[in-house]
Design an enzyme around this catalytic site. Sequence first.
Site, PDB file in Angstrom:
ATOM      1  N   ASN A  36       0.788  -1.238   0.000  1.00  0.00           N
ATOM      2  CA  ASN A  36       0.000   0.000   0.000  1.00  0.00           C
ATOM      3  C   ASN A  36       0.816   1.281   0.000  1.00  0.00           C
ATOM      4  OD1 ASN A  36      -2.386  -1.374  -0.112  1.00  0.00           O
ATOM      5  ND2 ASN A  36      -2.853  -1.199   2.066  1.00  0.00           N
TER       6      ASN A  36
ATOM      7  N   GLU B  85      -2.969  -0.381  -7.726  1.00  0.00           N
ATOM      8  CA  GLU B  85      -4.346  -0.599  -7.252  1.00  0.00           C
ATOM      9  C   GLU B  85      -5.022   0.762  -7.173  1.00  0.00           C
ATOM     10  OE1 GLU B  85      -5.482  -3.257  -3.660  1.00  0.00           O
ATOM     11  OE2 GLU B  85      -5.444  -1.227  -2.856  1.00  0.00           O
TER      12      GLU B  85
ATOM     13  N   TRP C 219      -9.754  -8.410  11.926  1.00  0.00           N
ATOM     14  CA  TRP C 219      -9.064  -7.970  10.711  1.00  0.00           C
ATOM     15  C   TRP C 219      -7.559  -8.033  10.928  1.00  0.00           C
ATOM     16  CZ3 TRP C 219      -6.468  -2.981  10.413  1.00  0.00           C
ATOM     17  CH2 TRP C 219      -5.725  -2.860   9.220  1.00  0.00           C
TER      18      TRP C 219
ATOM     19  N   ARG D 156     -14.802  -3.246   6.598  1.00  0.00           N
ATOM     20  CA  ARG D 156     -14.381  -4.539   6.063  1.00  0.00           C
ATOM     21  C   ARG D 156     -15.584  -5.351   5.606  1.00  0.00           C
ATOM     22  NH1 ARG D 156     -10.422  -2.419   5.256  1.00  0.00           N
ATOM     23  NH2 ARG D 156      -8.371  -2.681   6.131  1.00  0.00           N
TER      24      ARG D 156
ATOM     25  N   ASP E 174      -7.526 -11.946  -4.248  1.00  0.00           N
ATOM     26  CA  ASP E 174      -7.377 -10.843  -3.295  1.00  0.00           C
ATOM     27  C   ASP E 174      -7.515 -11.369  -1.868  1.00  0.00           C
ATOM     28  OD1 ASP E 174      -7.204  -8.151  -2.399  1.00  0.00           O
ATOM     29  OD2 ASP E 174      -9.388  -8.057  -2.254  1.00  0.00           O
TER      30      ASP E 174
ATOM     31  N   HIS F 130      -1.389   1.899   9.535  1.00  0.00           N
ATOM     32  CA  HIS F 130      -2.490   2.044   8.565  1.00  0.00           C
ATOM     33  C   HIS F 130      -3.110   3.415   8.809  1.00  0.00           C
ATOM     34  CE1 HIS F 130      -5.945   1.040   6.060  1.00  0.00           C
ATOM     35  NE2 HIS F 130      -5.481  -0.160   5.802  1.00  0.00           N
TER      36      HIS F 130
ATOM     37  N   SER G  90       2.857  -2.174   5.041  1.00  0.00           N
ATOM     38  CA  SER G  90       3.904  -3.202   5.162  1.00  0.00           C
ATOM     39  C   SER G  90       5.260  -2.672   4.697  1.00  0.00           C
ATOM     40  CB  SER G  90       3.514  -4.449   4.359  1.00  0.00           C
ATOM     41  OG  SER G  90       3.385  -4.143   2.981  1.00  0.00           O
TER      42      SER G  90
HETATM   43  O1  SFD Z   1      -5.152  -3.611   2.673  1.00  0.00           O
HETATM   44  C1  SFD Z   1       5.892  -9.898  19.852  1.00  0.00           C
HETATM   45  N1  SFD Z   1      -1.514  -4.393   6.068  1.00  0.00           N
HETATM   46  C2  SFD Z   1      -1.279  -4.015   4.743  1.00  0.00           C
HETATM   47  N2  SFD Z   1      -0.142  -3.464   4.288  1.00  0.00           N
HETATM   48  C3  SFD Z   1       0.128  -3.370   2.948  1.00  0.00           C
HETATM   49  O2  SFD Z   1       1.189  -2.878   2.528  1.00  0.00           O
HETATM   50  N3  SFD Z   1      -0.775  -3.836   2.021  1.00  0.00           N
HETATM   51  C4  SFD Z   1      -1.979  -4.384   2.389  1.00  0.00           C
HETATM   52  O3  SFD Z   1      -2.723  -4.889   1.565  1.00  0.00           O
HETATM   53  C5  SFD Z   1      -2.319  -4.301   3.797  1.00  0.00           C
HETATM   54  N4  SFD Z   1      -3.576  -4.808   4.273  1.00  0.00           N
HETATM   55  C6  SFD Z   1      -3.510  -5.632   5.389  1.00  0.00           C
HETATM   56  C7  SFD Z   1      -2.508  -5.360   6.360  1.00  0.00           C
HETATM   57  C8  SFD Z   1      -2.529  -6.141   7.545  1.00  0.00           C
HETATM   58  C9  SFD Z   1      -3.476  -7.166   7.688  1.00  0.00           C
HETATM   59  C10 SFD Z   1      -3.498  -7.956   8.964  1.00  0.00           C
HETATM   60  C11 SFD Z   1      -4.413  -7.436   6.666  1.00  0.00           C
HETATM   61  C12 SFD Z   1      -4.428  -6.662   5.531  1.00  0.00           C
HETATM   62  C13 SFD Z   1      -5.382  -8.562   6.804  1.00  0.00           C
HETATM   63  C14 SFD Z   1      -0.712  -3.736   7.120  1.00  0.00           C
HETATM   64  C15 SFD Z   1       0.695  -4.303   7.351  1.00  0.00           C
HETATM   65  O4  SFD Z   1       0.648  -5.668   7.489  1.00  0.00           O
HETATM   66  C16 SFD Z   1       1.302  -3.640   8.596  1.00  0.00           C
HETATM   67  O5  SFD Z   1       1.341  -2.258   8.338  1.00  0.00           O
HETATM   68  C17 SFD Z   1       2.709  -4.100   8.981  1.00  0.00           C
HETATM   69  O6  SFD Z   1       2.780  -5.496   9.064  1.00  0.00           O
HETATM   70  C18 SFD Z   1       3.142  -3.492  10.321  1.00  0.00           C
HETATM   71  O7  SFD Z   1       4.446  -3.916  10.627  1.00  0.00           O
HETATM   72  P1  SFD Z   1       4.980  -4.059  12.162  1.00  0.00           P
HETATM   73  O8  SFD Z   1       6.356  -4.632  12.082  1.00  0.00           O
HETATM   74  O9  SFD Z   1       4.755  -2.799  12.879  1.00  0.00           O
HETATM   75  O10 SFD Z   1       3.995  -5.147  12.831  1.00  0.00           O
HETATM   76  P2  SFD Z   1       3.821  -6.723  12.479  1.00  0.00           P
HETATM   77  O11 SFD Z   1       4.248  -7.018  11.091  1.00  0.00           O
HETATM   78  O12 SFD Z   1       2.426  -7.085  12.832  1.00  0.00           O
HETATM   79  O13 SFD Z   1       4.851  -7.444  13.485  1.00  0.00           O
HETATM   80  C19 SFD Z   1       4.683  -7.469  14.871  1.00  0.00           C
HETATM   81  C20 SFD Z   1       5.640  -8.506  15.442  1.00  0.00           C
HETATM   82  O14 SFD Z   1       5.697  -8.434  16.858  1.00  0.00           O
HETATM   83  C21 SFD Z   1       5.618  -9.732  17.402  1.00  0.00           C
HETATM   84  N5  SFD Z   1       5.141  -9.571  18.772  1.00  0.00           N
HETATM   85  N6  SFD Z   1       7.133 -10.434  19.923  1.00  0.00           N
HETATM   86  C22 SFD Z   1       7.637 -10.655  21.164  1.00  0.00           C
HETATM   87  N7  SFD Z   1       6.953 -10.394  22.308  1.00  0.00           N
HETATM   88  C23 SFD Z   1       5.689  -9.844  22.257  1.00  0.00           C
HETATM   89  N8  SFD Z   1       5.038  -9.561  23.408  1.00  0.00           N
HETATM   90  C24 SFD Z   1       5.122  -9.581  20.987  1.00  0.00           C
HETATM   91  N9  SFD Z   1       3.923  -9.076  20.570  1.00  0.00           N
HETATM   92  C25 SFD Z   1       3.960  -9.078  19.225  1.00  0.00           C
HETATM   93  C26 SFD Z   1       4.694 -10.462  16.434  1.00  0.00           C
HETATM   94  O15 SFD Z   1       4.769 -11.860  16.539  1.00  0.00           O
HETATM   95  C27 SFD Z   1       5.234  -9.945  15.110  1.00  0.00           C
HETATM   96  O16 SFD Z   1       6.389 -10.663  14.745  1.00  0.00           O
HETATM   97  S1  SFD Z   1      -4.934  -3.819   4.054  1.00  0.00           S
HETATM   98  O17 SFD Z   1      -6.059  -4.423   4.686  1.00  0.00           O
HETATM   99  O18 SFD Z   1      -4.582  -2.599   4.724  1.00  0.00           O
HETATM  100  P1  AMP Z   2      -7.954  -1.208   2.968  1.00  0.00           P
HETATM  101  O1  AMP Z   2      -8.176  -2.409   2.105  1.00  0.00           O
HETATM  102  O2  AMP Z   2      -9.214  -0.570   3.426  1.00  0.00           O
HETATM  103  O3  AMP Z   2      -6.995  -1.466   4.059  1.00  0.00           O
HETATM  104  O4  AMP Z   2      -7.261  -0.113   2.033  1.00  0.00           O
HETATM  105  C1  AMP Z   2      -6.107  -0.376   1.297  1.00  0.00           C
HETATM  106  C2  AMP Z   2      -5.610   0.934   0.762  1.00  0.00           C
HETATM  107  O5  AMP Z   2      -6.591   1.557  -0.050  1.00  0.00           O
HETATM  108  C3  AMP Z   2      -5.271   1.958   1.818  1.00  0.00           C
HETATM  109  O6  AMP Z   2      -4.188   2.701   1.340  1.00  0.00           O
HETATM  110  C4  AMP Z   2      -6.516   2.806   1.918  1.00  0.00           C
HETATM  111  O7  AMP Z   2      -6.245   4.099   2.404  1.00  0.00           O
HETATM  112  C5  AMP Z   2      -6.974   2.835   0.474  1.00  0.00           C
HETATM  113  N1  AMP Z   2      -8.442   2.950   0.294  1.00  0.00           N
HETATM  114  C6  AMP Z   2      -9.367   2.031   0.664  1.00  0.00           C
HETATM  115  N2  AMP Z   2     -10.605   2.435   0.325  1.00  0.00           N
HETATM  116  C7  AMP Z   2     -10.472   3.631  -0.280  1.00  0.00           C
HETATM  117  C8  AMP Z   2     -11.386   4.575  -0.864  1.00  0.00           C
HETATM  118  N3  AMP Z   2     -12.692   4.358  -0.898  1.00  0.00           N
HETATM  119  N4  AMP Z   2     -10.856   5.707  -1.384  1.00  0.00           N
HETATM  120  C9  AMP Z   2      -9.531   5.950  -1.352  1.00  0.00           C
HETATM  121  N5  AMP Z   2      -8.633   5.101  -0.828  1.00  0.00           N
HETATM  122  C10 AMP Z   2      -9.078   3.967  -0.302  1.00  0.00           C
END
Ligand code: SFD
Ligand code: AMP
Length: 625
Positions: A64, A128, A222, A253, A355, A392, A439
């Site tokens: 993203n 996207e 989520w 969602r 997806d 996010h 990510s």
């Molecule tokens: O669209 C301990 N994310 C998305 N990012 C994207 O780039 N594209 C997407 O399509 C994304 N989508 C999405 C995303 C996440 C999820 C769950 C879904 C969909 C279903 C977001 C990214 O994943 C997110 O921004 C990054 O992963 C964040 O990175 P970071 O490093 O801040 O967190 P992490 O990867 O979750 O890792 C955390 C680690 O900590 C560990 N941990 N270890 C030891 N002791 C403890 N007490 C701990 N507690 C946690 C974990 O095990 C892990 O290793 S979309 O929907 O937005």
């Molecule tokens: P999401 O699947 O909701 O986590 O969104 C994935 C990416 O698309 C993020 O960068 C969001 O900010 C963006 N996004 C989702 N829905 C919209 C929307 N309706 N308009 C603009 N950006 C969006």
Amino acid sequence: MNTENFETVIVESDLLILGGGMASCGAAYEASHWAKKHNLKVTVVDKAAMERSGAVAMGLSAINLYLGLAKGKNTVEDYVSYVKNDLMGIARADLVANIARHVDSSVHLFEKWGLPIWKDEEGNYVNEGRWQIMIHGESYKNIVSEAAKSALKELGENGKYYERIFITEPIMEGERCIGAAGFSVRENKFYIFKAKAVLDVMGGAVHVFRPGSVGEGMGRSWYPPFNSGASAYFTMKSGAEMTCQEVRFVPIRFKDSYGPVGAWFLLFKAKAVNAKGEDYMVTRADELQKWGPYGQAKPTPANLRNYLMLKEVEEGNGPIYMKTDDAIRELAANIPDEKEAKRKLKELETEAWEDFLDMTISQALNWASHNIMPEETPSEISACEPYFISSHSGASGAWVSGPADLAPEGYHWGYGNMTTVKGLFAAGDASGASSHKFSSGSFTEGRISGKSAIAFIVDNPDLPEISAEKIEELKANILRPLQTFEQHKDYANDVDVNPNFIKPKMFMFRLQKIMDEYAGGAAVGFKTSKALLEKGLEYLKFMKEDSEKLAASDLNELMRCWENVHRMWQAESHIRTILFREETRWPGYYFRTDFPAINEDWEVFTNCKWDPETGDWKMIKREVH
Ligand code: SFD
Ligand code: AMP
């Protein structure tokens, strides 16, 4: 379980990276490079196995954050203004820009390591939306963690990773963080990690609020329920200043299985409508006027998109549908050749399933089990329970130092991404006010922090001592829930109902009930007020007392106990900060019924700090530059 036979393992390192997710992998990769030059040790500790831990465990279908700077597609300034608008003005431009200017190179590394990125006929990445690119990302985390582990292995004896160790507490020497304590979730081992610098990258906080999925659906969410607030707890307990602890993220969602909507809105150009078929983004456009300049921003900020949808639900116009059927039909409609149109339709159907199969498998299962074919049937969408995730569209996390060349006065104190506590760094979901890193940006911020932490170590080469007394105190406290259970388990014939202790699951249910009902959870339409928040705080005080009586029958439950203590701290700082900010700035995330409008005077960061000496909370306003 008897706690007497627990071995104490002491691990010494120079840089200690806590967590094994995206930011951790970026940090391990980058820090290893600089550590090699200085002959330093780098240690990573994850509660799970890095190959499939954290938010990317199931994979993702898009990256993203990708600017395409080399192709002149976007500028860093464009991105900063997009992020600031989306967060209603509350974002650290220096931090956002720092990530944005470096993120493309991280994405190119992912591709080099084997991540398949969608390409068009000319070989360009397929976007996207403006900032997002499509990937075949089922194995995204495997690929990235393999690179991080390889980088650590390059260091030989100086590079180590520990998996299935749950980090519980920070260790301090005065005002400097010098390590962490935790335990193995598989063996009777208690761990002390000593270090010259510590990087907190333990992800966001899930299940602080009561989720939509309860009963048989419990555990579905989520964001991963295994990210349970350890990051925020660690920085708060160290005495670090936190920022934006009020800025939760409420994602829209696919209902009940939490399938993300981004690909549907941006790639497939689908519309969301109410039960009458009305597009609320059009019919309710006037309501955006009330939200300052941000109401007019393009794209409409995520929380305002939520807000319009929430209004529909409030007025009884649900269910809300994502019109997947119309979107797929329209994308294939303008193809005159019948055979080509059929092929396109098939391709779109495949992409629709991929997806979710790449990222949220439960959503594909939901479709299959409800006989939903996205090309024929629209799907319900809804607002989820709140999450704490600054990578996010939320913003909560530690207040960190910005880059020397970009950070204005007051935003920079020497080492990039260091918190206000000496030697303690934060990135990804652990650092605040730099939303929309996702990510790729989290990995990048991990790289920035890893490099910066090594610079700190070079300047501060002494390894502080931790006394045997301190270690025993930590051990006794952390293992206490096992002893409590052992001591009282036979008092009642049901382990869940015992006047001498509380099991972590019950404790979590209680916390979620308080947060949902008093702090503006989904059940009350995300509305709250001073009176409700104060009542919530009163109940949290009792919870804090009862947390002393948490009981665990095994190592897994011991982890659950501490996860919920971590959540409770996130909860308290959240309530305190919502209470402090006397306005409604993100109406689709939470709504203060006693201050129902946005107020220019509150165009500031609302920070908080817990004092380890006195146990008092301090609320602080910081300027938005
Ligand atoms: O669209 C301990 N994310 C998305 N990012 C994207 O780039 N594209 C997407 O399509 C994304 N989508 C999405 C995303 C996440 C999820 C769950 C879904 C969909 C279903 C977001 C990214 O994943 C997110 O921004 C990054 O992963 C964040 O990175 P970071 O490093 O801040 O967190 P992490 O990867 O979750 O890792 C955390 C680690 O900590 C560990 N941990 N270890 C030891 N002791 C403890 N007490 C701990 N507690 C946690 C974990 O095990 C892990 O290793 S979309 O929907 O937005
Ligand atoms: P999401 O699947 O909701 O986590 O969104 C994935 C990416 O698309 C993020 O960068 C969001 O900010 C963006 N996004 C989702 N829905 C919209 C929307 N309706 N308009 C603009 N950006 C969006």
